[in-house]
Scaffold this active site. Structure first.
Site, PDB file in Angstrom:
ATOM      1  CB  ALA A  66      14.056  55.313  20.445  1.00  0.00           C
ATOM      2  N   GLY A 112      13.238  52.651  15.631  1.00  0.00           N
ATOM      3  CA  GLY A 112      14.779  52.971  15.511  1.00  0.00           C
ATOM      4  C   GLY A 112      15.612  51.365  15.089  1.00  0.00           C
ATOM      5  CD  GLU A 115      14.757  55.144  12.075  1.00  0.00           C
ATOM      6  OE1 GLU A 115      14.606  56.446  11.232  1.00  0.00           O
ATOM      7  OE2 GLU A 115      14.553  55.447  13.338  1.00  0.00           O
ATOM      8  CD  GLU A 135      10.001  56.346  13.572  1.00  0.00           C
ATOM      9  OE1 GLU A 135      11.102  56.055  13.942  1.00  0.00           O
ATOM     10  OE2 GLU A 135       9.481  55.305  12.464  1.00  0.00           O
TER      11      GLU A 135
END
Length: 257
Positions: A66, A112, A115, A135
Protein backbone atom coordinates in the site's frame (compact mmCIF):
# COMPACT_ATOMS: atom_id res chain seq x y z
CA UNK A 1 -14.51 5.96 -15.29
CA UNK A 2 -11.22 7.36 -16.62
CA UNK A 3 -8.35 5.23 -15.33
CA UNK A 4 -5.09 6.88 -14.33
CA UNK A 5 -3.45 4.02 -12.45
CA UNK A 6 -4.91 1.07 -14.31
CA UNK A 7 -4.63 -0.25 -17.86
CA UNK A 8 -7.06 -2.71 -19.42
CA UNK A 9 -6.23 -5.08 -22.26
CA UNK A 10 -8.77 -7.53 -23.71
CA UNK A 11 -7.61 -10.66 -25.56
CA UNK A 12 -10.64 -12.60 -26.75
CA UNK A 13 -12.66 -13.48 -23.66
CA UNK A 14 -9.77 -12.81 -21.25
CA UNK A 15 -9.26 -9.37 -19.72
CA UNK A 16 -5.95 -8.19 -18.29
CA UNK A 17 -6.02 -5.55 -15.53
CA UNK A 18 -2.61 -3.92 -15.15
CA UNK A 19 -1.87 -1.75 -12.13
CA UNK A 20 0.19 1.02 -13.69
CA UNK A 21 2.17 2.96 -11.07
CA UNK A 22 5.54 1.60 -12.06
CA UNK A 23 7.40 4.59 -10.56
CA UNK A 24 5.87 3.61 -7.18
CA UNK A 25 6.36 -0.14 -7.72
CA UNK A 26 2.60 -0.24 -8.35
CA UNK A 27 1.81 0.57 -4.72
CA UNK A 28 -1.91 0.80 -3.94
CA UNK A 29 -3.15 4.29 -3.15
CA UNK A 30 -6.77 5.42 -2.75
CA UNK A 31 -7.13 6.18 -6.44
CA UNK A 32 -5.78 2.75 -7.43
CA UNK A 33 -8.19 0.97 -5.10
CA UNK A 34 -11.13 2.98 -6.43
CA UNK A 35 -10.15 2.18 -10.01
CA UNK A 36 -9.68 -1.49 -9.17
CA UNK A 37 -13.14 -1.62 -7.62
CA UNK A 38 -14.72 -0.17 -10.75
CA UNK A 39 -12.72 -2.34 -13.17
CA UNK A 40 -13.30 -5.55 -11.20
CA UNK A 41 -17.04 -4.94 -10.89
CA UNK A 42 -17.25 -4.12 -14.60
CA UNK A 43 -15.30 -7.27 -15.52
CA UNK A 44 -17.58 -9.44 -13.40
CA UNK A 45 -20.71 -7.90 -14.94
CA UNK A 46 -19.44 -8.11 -18.54
CA UNK A 47 -20.67 -11.44 -19.94
CA UNK A 48 -18.11 -11.33 -22.74
CA UNK A 49 -15.30 -11.60 -20.17
CA UNK A 50 -14.70 -15.21 -19.10
CA UNK A 51 -11.57 -14.66 -17.01
CA UNK A 52 -9.36 -11.89 -15.63
CA UNK A 53 -5.57 -11.70 -15.26
CA UNK A 54 -4.37 -9.21 -12.67
CA UNK A 55 -0.78 -7.96 -12.82
CA UNK A 56 1.50 -4.97 -12.34
CA UNK A 57 3.26 -2.78 -14.87
CA UNK A 58 6.97 -3.31 -15.54
CA UNK A 59 9.18 -6.17 -14.44
CA UNK A 60 10.00 -5.22 -10.85
CA UNK A 61 6.74 -5.43 -8.96
CA UNK A 62 3.28 -6.94 -9.03
CA UNK A 63 2.28 -4.62 -6.20
CA UNK A 64 4.90 -3.66 -3.60
CA UNK A 65 2.28 -2.84 -0.97
CA UNK A 66 0.00 0.00 0.00
CA UNK A 67 1.07 3.61 -0.50
CA UNK A 68 2.14 4.50 3.06
CA UNK A 69 1.55 8.21 2.51
CA UNK A 70 -2.17 7.45 2.21
CA UNK A 71 -2.58 6.16 5.75
CA UNK A 72 0.28 7.62 7.78
CA UNK A 73 -2.01 10.02 9.68
CA UNK A 74 -5.05 7.79 10.22
CA UNK A 75 -6.51 7.19 13.68
CA UNK A 76 -8.00 3.94 15.02
CA UNK A 77 -11.46 4.29 13.52
CA UNK A 78 -10.12 5.55 10.20
CA UNK A 79 -7.85 2.51 10.08
CA UNK A 80 -10.82 0.21 10.55
CA UNK A 81 -12.71 2.03 7.81
CA UNK A 82 -9.74 1.76 5.44
CA UNK A 83 -9.53 -2.01 5.95
CA UNK A 84 -13.29 -2.59 5.79
CA UNK A 85 -13.77 -0.60 2.59
CA UNK A 86 -10.79 -2.26 0.94
CA UNK A 87 -12.09 -5.69 1.85
CA UNK A 88 -15.63 -5.02 0.65
CA UNK A 89 -14.82 -3.14 -2.53
CA UNK A 90 -11.73 -4.93 -3.85
CA UNK A 91 -10.37 -7.99 -2.06
CA UNK A 92 -13.64 -9.77 -1.21
CA UNK A 93 -15.05 -8.73 -4.59
CA UNK A 94 -12.29 -10.74 -6.26
CA UNK A 95 -12.54 -13.62 -3.79
CA UNK A 96 -16.26 -14.11 -4.48
CA UNK A 97 -16.16 -13.29 -8.20
CA UNK A 98 -18.23 -15.54 -10.45
CA UNK A 99 -15.35 -15.95 -12.90
CA UNK A 100 -11.68 -16.78 -12.30
CA UNK A 101 -9.16 -14.10 -11.40
CA UNK A 102 -5.54 -15.10 -11.98
CA UNK A 103 -2.68 -13.16 -10.39
CA UNK A 104 0.34 -12.93 -12.70
CA UNK A 105 3.00 -12.04 -10.13
CA UNK A 106 5.74 -10.33 -12.13
CA UNK A 107 7.96 -9.19 -9.22
CA UNK A 108 7.54 -8.06 -5.63
CA UNK A 109 4.18 -8.96 -4.06
CA UNK A 110 4.33 -7.41 -0.62
CA UNK A 111 1.75 -6.35 1.97
CA UNK A 112 -1.42 -5.31 0.17
CA UNK A 113 0.10 -6.65 -3.03
CA UNK A 114 0.34 -10.19 -1.68
CA UNK A 115 -3.14 -9.80 -0.20
CA UNK A 116 -4.39 -8.82 -3.66
CA UNK A 117 -2.76 -11.89 -5.18
CA UNK A 118 -4.18 -14.15 -2.45
CA UNK A 119 -7.69 -12.84 -3.13
CA UNK A 120 -7.35 -14.19 -6.67
CA UNK A 121 -8.34 -17.78 -7.39
CA UNK A 122 -5.02 -18.82 -8.97
CA UNK A 123 -1.47 -17.41 -8.73
CA UNK A 124 1.39 -17.67 -11.22
CA UNK A 125 4.74 -16.13 -10.25
CA UNK A 126 7.99 -15.43 -12.04
CA UNK A 127 11.02 -17.23 -10.62
CA UNK A 128 12.52 -13.95 -9.35
CA UNK A 129 9.39 -12.88 -7.43
CA UNK A 130 9.56 -12.08 -3.71
CA UNK A 131 6.47 -12.40 -1.55
CA UNK A 132 5.75 -11.27 1.99
CA UNK A 133 3.61 -9.45 4.53
CA UNK A 134 6.00 -6.93 6.15
CA UNK A 135 3.36 -4.90 8.01
CA UNK A 136 4.80 -5.64 11.48
CA UNK A 137 7.85 -3.58 10.55
CA UNK A 138 5.48 -0.58 10.39
CA UNK A 139 3.75 -1.43 13.65
CA UNK A 140 0.78 -2.84 11.74
CA UNK A 141 -0.70 -6.18 10.77
CA UNK A 142 -2.17 -7.14 7.38
CA UNK A 143 -5.56 -5.47 7.00
CA UNK A 144 -6.89 -6.72 3.66
CA UNK A 145 -7.44 -10.36 4.57
CA UNK A 146 -3.79 -11.36 4.81
CA UNK A 147 -4.01 -13.08 8.20
CA UNK A 148 -6.96 -15.15 6.99
CA UNK A 149 -6.12 -16.03 3.40
CA UNK A 150 -2.46 -16.77 4.04
CA UNK A 151 -3.43 -19.19 6.83
CA UNK A 152 -5.95 -20.89 4.53
CA UNK A 153 -3.33 -21.30 1.83
CA UNK A 154 -0.19 -22.31 3.75
CA UNK A 155 -1.34 -23.32 7.24
CA UNK A 156 -1.10 -21.66 10.65
CA UNK A 157 2.58 -22.23 11.36
CA UNK A 158 3.96 -20.92 8.09
CA UNK A 159 1.47 -18.06 8.04
CA UNK A 160 2.49 -16.95 11.52
CA UNK A 161 6.18 -17.16 10.67
CA UNK A 162 5.71 -14.97 7.60
CA UNK A 163 3.42 -12.47 9.34
CA UNK A 164 5.31 -12.19 12.62
CA UNK A 165 8.77 -11.95 11.05
CA UNK A 166 7.69 -9.78 8.13
CA UNK A 167 10.31 -11.57 6.03
CA UNK A 168 10.01 -12.14 2.29
CA UNK A 169 10.09 -15.59 0.75
CA UNK A 170 11.21 -16.60 -2.73
CA UNK A 171 8.94 -17.82 -5.50
CA UNK A 172 10.35 -21.33 -5.03
CA UNK A 173 9.44 -21.25 -1.33
CA UNK A 174 5.98 -19.89 -2.19
CA UNK A 175 5.45 -22.83 -4.53
CA UNK A 176 6.58 -25.27 -1.84
CA UNK A 177 4.22 -23.65 0.67
CA UNK A 178 1.27 -23.81 -1.72
CA UNK A 179 1.04 -20.03 -1.84
CA UNK A 180 1.39 -19.97 -5.64
CA UNK A 181 0.23 -22.52 -8.19
CA UNK A 182 3.08 -22.17 -10.67
CA UNK A 183 6.54 -20.61 -10.93
CA UNK A 184 7.72 -19.79 -14.45
CA UNK A 185 10.41 -17.94 -16.35
CA UNK A 186 9.51 -14.26 -16.77
CA UNK A 187 9.37 -14.70 -20.54
CA UNK A 188 6.35 -17.01 -20.31
CA UNK A 189 4.45 -15.50 -17.37
CA UNK A 190 1.58 -14.10 -19.40
CA UNK A 191 1.37 -17.01 -21.81
CA UNK A 192 1.07 -19.35 -18.82
CA UNK A 193 -1.61 -17.19 -17.21
CA UNK A 194 -3.45 -16.92 -20.52
CA UNK A 195 -3.27 -20.67 -21.06
CA UNK A 196 -4.89 -21.30 -17.67
CA UNK A 197 -7.52 -18.61 -18.24
CA UNK A 198 -8.40 -19.89 -21.71
CA UNK A 199 -8.68 -23.49 -20.53
CA UNK A 200 -11.13 -22.42 -17.82
CA UNK A 201 -12.98 -20.20 -20.31
CA UNK A 202 -13.60 -23.25 -22.51
CA UNK A 203 -15.59 -24.90 -19.71
CA UNK A 204 -19.15 -24.18 -18.60
CA UNK A 205 -19.20 -20.68 -17.12
CA UNK A 206 -22.19 -21.66 -14.98
CA UNK A 207 -20.36 -24.67 -13.55
CA UNK A 208 -17.21 -22.59 -12.98
CA UNK A 209 -19.24 -20.04 -11.02
CA UNK A 210 -20.91 -22.71 -8.87
CA UNK A 211 -17.58 -24.45 -8.23
CA UNK A 212 -16.07 -21.19 -6.95
CA UNK A 213 -19.10 -20.66 -4.70
CA UNK A 214 -18.83 -24.18 -3.28
CA UNK A 215 -15.10 -23.92 -2.56
CA UNK A 216 -15.57 -20.53 -0.89
CA UNK A 217 -18.43 -21.89 1.20
CA UNK A 218 -16.09 -24.49 2.66
CA UNK A 219 -13.81 -21.70 3.88
CA UNK A 220 -16.66 -19.79 5.51
CA UNK A 221 -17.40 -20.92 9.08
CA UNK A 222 -20.93 -19.55 8.73
CA UNK A 223 -21.69 -22.02 5.93
CA UNK A 224 -21.78 -25.79 5.51
CA UNK A 225 -19.53 -26.42 2.55
CA UNK A 226 -20.90 -29.90 1.90
CA UNK A 227 -24.47 -28.62 1.77
CA UNK A 228 -23.38 -25.76 -0.52
CA UNK A 229 -21.77 -28.31 -2.83
CA UNK A 230 -24.89 -30.51 -2.87
CA UNK A 231 -27.07 -27.52 -3.71
CA UNK A 232 -24.69 -26.29 -6.43
CA UNK A 233 -24.43 -29.81 -7.88
CA UNK A 234 -28.21 -29.99 -8.10
CA UNK A 235 -28.44 -26.59 -9.75
CA UNK A 236 -26.19 -27.80 -12.57
CA UNK A 237 -28.78 -30.33 -13.71
CA UNK A 238 -31.22 -27.57 -14.63
CA UNK A 239 -28.85 -25.72 -16.97
CA UNK A 240 -28.41 -25.80 -20.76
CA UNK A 241 -24.68 -26.28 -20.14
CA UNK A 242 -25.34 -29.64 -18.49
CA UNK A 243 -27.43 -30.82 -21.43
CA UNK A 244 -24.76 -29.65 -23.89
CA UNK A 245 -21.94 -31.21 -21.88
CA UNK A 246 -23.66 -34.59 -21.69
CA UNK A 247 -24.63 -34.49 -25.38
CA UNK A 248 -21.06 -33.65 -26.38
CA UNK A 249 -19.70 -36.49 -24.24
CA UNK A 250 -22.10 -39.02 -25.76
CA UNK A 251 -21.45 -37.74 -29.28
CA UNK A 252 -17.68 -37.75 -28.67
CA UNK A 253 -17.17 -34.10 -29.54
CA UNK A 254 -16.09 -30.94 -27.76
CA UNK A 255 -18.92 -29.13 -25.96
CA UNK A 256 -20.03 -25.72 -27.19
CA UNK A 257 -20.83 -23.82 -24.01
Amino acid sequence: MIYQNLSIVDSGTIRRLIISREHKLNALDKRSLAELHHAIADSIADKSVRGVILTGAGDKAFVAGADIADFADLDTEQGRTLAREGQNKVFDLIHHASKPFIAAINGYALGGGLELAMACHIRVAVSSAKLGLPEVSLGLIPGYGGTQRLTQLVGRGRALEMILSGDMISAAEALEYGLVNHVVDPSILFSKAMDIANRIASRSSHAVNLAIQAVNAGLDPAQNGYEAEIDAFGQCFGTPDFKEGVAAFLEKRKPNF
